[in-house]
Enzyme design. Structure first.
Site, mmCIF file in Angstrom:
data_model
loop_
_atom_site.group_PDB
_atom_site.id
_atom_site.type_symbol
_atom_site.label_atom_id
_atom_site.label_comp_id
_atom_site.label_asym_id
_atom_site.label_seq_id
_atom_site.Cartn_x
_atom_site.Cartn_y
_atom_site.Cartn_z
ATOM 1 N N HIS A 1 33.826 43.815 32.851
ATOM 2 C CA HIS A 1 34.093 42.387 32.668
ATOM 3 C C HIS A 1 34.222 41.670 34.010
ATOM 4 C CE1 HIS A 1 35.659 38.825 30.623
ATOM 5 N NE2 HIS A 1 36.644 38.805 31.500
ATOM 6 N N TYR B 1 45.418 32.615 36.296
ATOM 7 C CA TYR B 1 45.380 34.042 35.984
ATOM 8 C C TYR B 1 45.670 34.809 37.270
ATOM 9 C CZ TYR B 1 44.075 38.072 33.185
ATOM 10 O OH TYR B 1 44.100 39.234 32.470
ATOM 11 N N ARG C 1 45.418 40.662 50.394
ATOM 12 C CA ARG C 1 44.553 39.540 50.731
ATOM 13 C C ARG C 1 45.181 38.194 50.428
ATOM 14 N NH1 ARG C 1 42.101 44.006 50.203
ATOM 15 N NH2 ARG C 1 40.106 44.468 51.179
ATOM 16 N N ALA D 1 41.625 35.154 41.491
ATOM 17 C CA ALA D 1 41.724 36.596 41.721
ATOM 18 C C ALA D 1 41.282 37.329 40.465
ATOM 19 C CB ALA D 1 43.148 36.994 42.084
ATOM 20 N N VAL D 2 40.177 38.050 40.602
ATOM 21 C CA VAL D 2 39.681 38.890 39.517
ATOM 22 C C VAL D 2 39.856 40.326 39.963
ATOM 23 C CG1 VAL D 2 37.673 39.524 38.127
ATOM 24 C CG2 VAL D 2 38.019 37.135 38.795
#
Length: 157
Positions: free
Chosen positions: A90, A24, A129, A82-83
């Site tokens: 969420h 994701y 990042r 990675a969120v």
């Protein structure tokens, strides 16, 4: 007299390392994975001693990390993902659960787990990042693993 122990230099143990990477946000996580793997290779690990496993998302990182940590031949795991914050909370639930699970796995197994999960507010922050103007957290995660692997044999019994 105090004893100062450092893992920044010294011998690396002969072990295998797993990199568990979320697909994701793959445009971000792919850069983290490539950088982490290259850092390990530059440190002297062979391609055969590095296993890269792809999981669907950050939520799956702890399960597959646990799989590798419980195998004697693996000495460490680098967990990468990675969120990115959305319109709901969420991301907060995912980030908290994954970070706690990864920490607990390291404590449970006594093997280092690198926390390479970006928890960003924007895609731009994630880009910075993953090789942008803030560096690459894949490199930082691999460097942390290398330092802990060097440190562990030096620790007093």
């Amino acid at each position: 007299m105090s004893l100062s122990i450092c893992g920044q230099n010294g011998e690396l143990p002969e072990t295998q390392i797993a990199i568990v990477v979320s697909r994701y946000n793959e445009s971000i996580t792919g850069k983290l994975s490539v950088a982490a793997e290259q850092t390990l290779l530059d440190a002297g690990f062979t391609p055969e001693s590095i296993t890269v496993a792809h999981v669907p998302g950050a939520w799956e990182l702890p399960l597959i990390t646990a799989h590798f940590l419980r195998q004697p031949k693996f000495g460490a795991v680098i967990a990468l993902g990675a969120v990115i914050r959305g319109e709901t909370t969420h991301d907060e639930h995912i980030n908290r659960a994954v970070s706690l699970a990864l920490m607990n796995l390291g404590l449970e197994t006594g093997k280092p787990v690198a926390f390479g999960l970006l928890t960003c507010n924007t895609v731009e922050q994630a880009i910075h990042r993953s090789g942008g103007n803030v560096g690459n957290k894949g490199v930082e995660s691999a460097d942390a693993i290398l330092e802990v692997l060097r440190l562990q044999p030096k620790l007093p019994a």
